[in-house]
Design an enzyme around this catalytic site. Structure first.
Site, PDB file in Angstrom:
ATOM      1  CB  CYS A 187       6.138 -17.551 -29.364  1.00 38.85           C
ATOM      2  SG  CYS A 187       5.383 -18.842 -28.352  1.00 38.85           S
ATOM      3  CD  GLU A 216       8.371 -13.599 -33.462  1.00 38.40           C
ATOM      4  OE1 GLU A 216       8.434 -14.123 -34.614  1.00 38.40           O
ATOM      5  OE2 GLU A 216       7.953 -14.199 -32.556  1.00 38.40           O
ATOM      6  CE  LYS A 229      13.678 -29.163 -39.760  1.00 35.81           C
ATOM      7  NZ  LYS A 229      14.848 -28.795 -39.109  1.00 35.81           N
ATOM      8  CD  GLU A 236       1.067 -24.254 -30.412  1.00 31.68           C
ATOM      9  OE1 GLU A 236       2.017 -24.282 -30.138  1.00 31.68           O
ATOM     10  OE2 GLU A 236       0.019 -25.001 -30.125  1.00 31.68           O
TER      11      GLU A 236
HETATM   12  P1  NAD Z   1      11.650 -21.352 -38.445  1.00 28.92           P
HETATM   13  O1  NAD Z   1      10.498 -21.171 -38.868  1.00 28.92           O
HETATM   14  O2  NAD Z   1      13.038 -20.294 -39.187  1.00 28.92           O
HETATM   15  O3  NAD Z   1      12.114 -22.544 -38.312  1.00 28.92           O
HETATM   16  C1  NAD Z   1      11.149 -23.817 -37.653  1.00 28.92           C
HETATM   17  C2  NAD Z   1      11.485 -25.076 -38.088  1.00 28.92           C
HETATM   18  O4  NAD Z   1      11.237 -25.122 -39.516  1.00 28.92           O
HETATM   19  C3  NAD Z   1      12.997 -25.537 -38.104  1.00 28.92           C
HETATM   20  O5  NAD Z   1      12.989 -26.720 -37.763  1.00 28.92           O
HETATM   21  C4  NAD Z   1      13.257 -25.164 -39.569  1.00 28.92           C
HETATM   22  O6  NAD Z   1      14.614 -26.150 -40.137  1.00 28.92           O
HETATM   23  C5  NAD Z   1      12.183 -25.489 -40.076  1.00 28.92           C
HETATM   24  N1  NAD Z   1      12.094 -24.914 -41.615  1.00 28.92           N
HETATM   25  C6  NAD Z   1      12.438 -24.031 -42.313  1.00 28.92           C
HETATM   26  N2  NAD Z   1      12.062 -23.741 -43.468  1.00 28.92           N
HETATM   27  C7  NAD Z   1      11.462 -24.807 -43.848  1.00 28.92           C
HETATM   28  C8  NAD Z   1      10.798 -25.226 -44.890  1.00 28.92           C
HETATM   29  N3  NAD Z   1      10.808 -24.383 -46.038  1.00 28.92           N
HETATM   30  N4  NAD Z   1      10.086 -26.347 -44.906  1.00 28.92           N
HETATM   31  C9  NAD Z   1      10.052 -27.209 -43.776  1.00 28.92           C
HETATM   32  N5  NAD Z   1      10.650 -26.790 -42.629  1.00 28.92           N
HETATM   33  C10 NAD Z   1      11.215 -25.780 -42.610  1.00 28.92           C
HETATM   34  O7  NAD Z   1      11.491 -20.626 -36.877  1.00 28.92           O
HETATM   35  P2  NAD Z   1      12.664 -20.639 -35.757  1.00 28.92           P
HETATM   36  O8  NAD Z   1      13.410 -19.489 -36.011  1.00 28.92           O
HETATM   37  O9  NAD Z   1      13.098 -21.962 -35.523  1.00 28.92           O
HETATM   38  O10 NAD Z   1      11.621 -20.197 -34.500  1.00 28.92           O
HETATM   39  C11 NAD Z   1      11.188 -18.892 -34.056  1.00 28.92           C
HETATM   40  C12 NAD Z   1       9.735 -18.628 -34.418  1.00 28.92           C
HETATM   41  O11 NAD Z   1       9.048 -19.623 -33.957  1.00 28.92           O
HETATM   42  C13 NAD Z   1       9.407 -17.324 -33.915  1.00 28.92           C
HETATM   43  O12 NAD Z   1       8.375 -16.596 -35.008  1.00 28.92           O
HETATM   44  C14 NAD Z   1       8.486 -17.699 -32.832  1.00 28.92           C
HETATM   45  O13 NAD Z   1       7.543 -16.651 -32.395  1.00 28.92           O
HETATM   46  C15 NAD Z   1       7.767 -18.624 -33.248  1.00 28.92           C
HETATM   47  N6  NAD Z   1       7.364 -19.762 -32.390  1.00 28.92           N
HETATM   48  C16 NAD Z   1       6.187 -19.713 -32.071  1.00 28.92           C
HETATM   49  C17 NAD Z   1       5.520 -20.368 -30.906  1.00 28.92           C
HETATM   50  C18 NAD Z   1       3.970 -20.604 -30.550  1.00 28.92           C
HETATM   51  O14 NAD Z   1       3.579 -21.519 -29.578  1.00 28.92           O
HETATM   52  N7  NAD Z   1       3.288 -19.833 -31.441  1.00 28.92           N
HETATM   53  C19 NAD Z   1       6.371 -21.238 -30.053  1.00 28.92           C
HETATM   54  C20 NAD Z   1       7.640 -21.019 -30.298  1.00 28.92           C
HETATM   55  C21 NAD Z   1       8.245 -20.449 -31.302  1.00 28.92           C
END
Ligand code: NAD
Length: 487
Positions: A292, A391, A182, A258
């Site tokens: 991130c 963040e 997804k 992650e």
């Molecule tokens: P998010 O957690 O809002 O969403 C990530 C994914 O999860 C999306 O596809 C979203 O639709 C899905 N999602 C949301 N709620 C859900 C639920 N209840 N059940 C299942 N799926 C769900 O994150 P974002 O805003 O897309 O990304 C930014 C975040 O990602 C930041 O915190 C960033 O630091 C982190 N990030 C971490 C890394 C790493 O390697 N550690 C890399 C990139 C981004």
């Protein structure tokens, strides 16, 4: 110079069992270009039903054609996916830029080549690794037998869409698993193209499946709770990680996380300031600060604090903010209106908390449309300001002076995050000493974002669970059985 801006509306469909399909109820949502606020196309909105179709296809493929393909053949297919990504590098970079607002030049130089390399790396790595084997005197030999973990749900964020999807999908396929993916709802395009590429590379139908949609009560939620998904590889926010863990608990799924970071960038007075400035510009503002690993809390030793701030502000003002498709653009648009408003709210928090905005904090003059924010540098904030603690995930950094090594280590660790850190010093003993005390999974000394895909990658504390990279990735995507043979 500008790259071709014309893009046919791209309507993104699900990819299930080797076919592009609409949702059962034909529901779609709009995909918005964050740089122009125009509609790029529609996206099929999937839910429980589509996820269930995808899981069933993935389960059939797992025990069917995919299982019969030899390791060498599988490695060739995985290599071919990387080759095809490179063949379509220009197109993929353009789509990634339109979808995320990131500079096209950056996507072409970093995101797309790295996406290809993720496949090339694991194609080589998967055929070169062994498993544990022990001889126990003359009594027995023990060896570990590796098999796929099963059907894996891959849930992705929007900041580095293709780079991060391929970082998970390549080892997942290398170990013989099948996947239900997804992508983030704001950035569906390159994942959709990747499905075409997988098919062309010879991945059998049902091995990779893609369901578009949102999080809770939508495709993301349906993946987390599906009883026939064995493992979830998730990249995103810690709060979402908690929600997924709760939904996945009933079926005891294996989880790899992650998550976010609030990464310290510690600059000692003995460091090479030219190098520091050049790298800190990147570690603060590359990809609009939406990485991130970005070092959003900058700590500078007092003797060089004023000089650092002055030179860093000057260098930041040189960055060109604007149309992501312009080849000279350094900083593009933030990914969405919602995210833009959130990032801007931290500038207001900083002002209310008595911070000084040295540059940025506002929309660039002359750009009326799109979610553009000038790179923003703030000083004078207390460690309790939300700007220093949370963040922000945008082009906003805070700078704080420090006097003592112990003091900066304490400040760097004063967070529930523990993803990455950067230490600048020419004193090797100090570098080791500080690195060993910083609570982060990834620590760079005199550099930033220098990666070797064999090394462990991931976060401590609320920044993640488990490690990926090399053998760590292969371990997550496989199950080991220890087999003991009595001699
Ligand atoms: P998010 O957690 O809002 O969403 C990530 C994914 O999860 C999306 O596809 C979203 O639709 C899905 N999602 C949301 N709620 C859900 C639920 N209840 N059940 C299942 N799926 C769900 O994150 P974002 O805003 O897309 O990304 C930014 C975040 O990602 C930041 O915190 C960033 O630091 C982190 N990030 C971490 C890394 C790493 O390697 N550690 C890399 C990139 C981004």
């Amino acid at each position: 110079m500008q790259v071709e801006t014309k893009v046919k509306a791209m309507n993104c469909l699900h990819f299930i069992n080797g076919q592009f399909v609409q949702s059962q109820n034909k529901k779609t949502f709009e995909n918005i270009n964050p740089a122009t606020e125009e509609v790029l196309g529609t996206v099929a909105e999937g839910g429980k039903e589509e996820v269930d179709f995808a899981v069933r296809a993935a389960r059939r493929a797992l025990d069917g054609p995919w299982k019969k393909i030899t390791l060498t053949e599988r490695s060739k297919i995985i290599r071919r996916i990387g080759d095809l990504i490179l063949e379509r590098q220009e197109e993929l970079a353009r789509l990634e830029s339109l979808d995320t607002g990131k500079p096209f030049a950056l996507a072409k130089k970093i995101d797309i080549p790295r996406a290809a390399y993720n496949f090339h790396f694991f194609a080589d790595y998967m055929i070169s690794v062994g498993t544990d084997a022990y001889q126990q005197d003359d009594q027995a030999i023990h060896y570990a037998y590796r098999r796929p973990v099963g059907v894996v749900g891959i849930i992705k964020p929007w900041n580095l869409p293709l780079l991060l999807l391929t970082w998970k999908l390549a080892p997942c396929l290398a170990m013989g698993n099948t996947a239900v993916i997804k992508p983030a709802e704001w950035t569906p395009m390159t994942a959709t193209v990747l499905m075409e590429i997988c098919k062309e590379a010879g991945v059998p139908d049902g091995v990779v499946n893609l369901v578009h949609g949102f999080g809770p009560n939508s495709a993301g939620g349906a993946i987390s709770e599906h009883p026939d998904i064995d493992a979830i590889s998730f990249i995103g926010e810690p709060g979402t990680g908690t929600a997924i863990m709760k939904s996945a608990a009933d079926s005891l799924k294996k989880l790899s996380y992650e998550l976010g970071g609030k990464n310290p960038n510690i600059i000692f007075a003995d460091s090479d300031l030219d190098d520091v400035i050049e790298t800190t510009i990147r570690s603060s503002f590359i990809n609009q600060g939406e990485v991130c690993l970005c070092g959003s809390r900058i700590y500078v030793e007092r003797p060089i604090f004023d000089e650092f701030v002055q030179r860093f502000v000057e260098a930041t003002k040189e960055l060109k903010v604007g149309d992501p498709l312009e080849k000279e653009t350094n900083v593009g648009a933030l990914v969405s209106k919602e995210h833009y408003d959130r990032v801007k709210s931290y500038v207001e928090i900083a002002k209310n908390d008595g911070g000084t905005i040295h540059t940025g904090g506002k929309r660039p003059v002359g750009i009326e449309k799109g979610y553009f924010l000038e790179p923003t540098i703030i000083t004078g904030l207390d460690r309790n300001s939300r700007c220093v603690r949370e963040e922000i995930f945008g082009p906003v950094v805070t700078i704080t002076p420090f006097d003592m090594e112990e003091e900066v280590i304490m400040q760097a660790n004063d967070t529930h995050y523990g993803l990455s850190a950067t230490i600048w010093t020419t004193d090797l003993k100090k570098a080791h000493r500080v690195a060993h005390q910083i609570e982060a999974g990834i620590i760079w000394v005199n550099t930033w974002f220098l990666r070797d895909l064999r090394t462990p990658f991931g976060g401590m504390k609320h920044s993640g669970i488990g490690r990926t990279g090399g053998m760590h990735s292969l371990d997550f995507y496989s199950e080991l059985s220890n087999i003991t043979i009595k001699l």
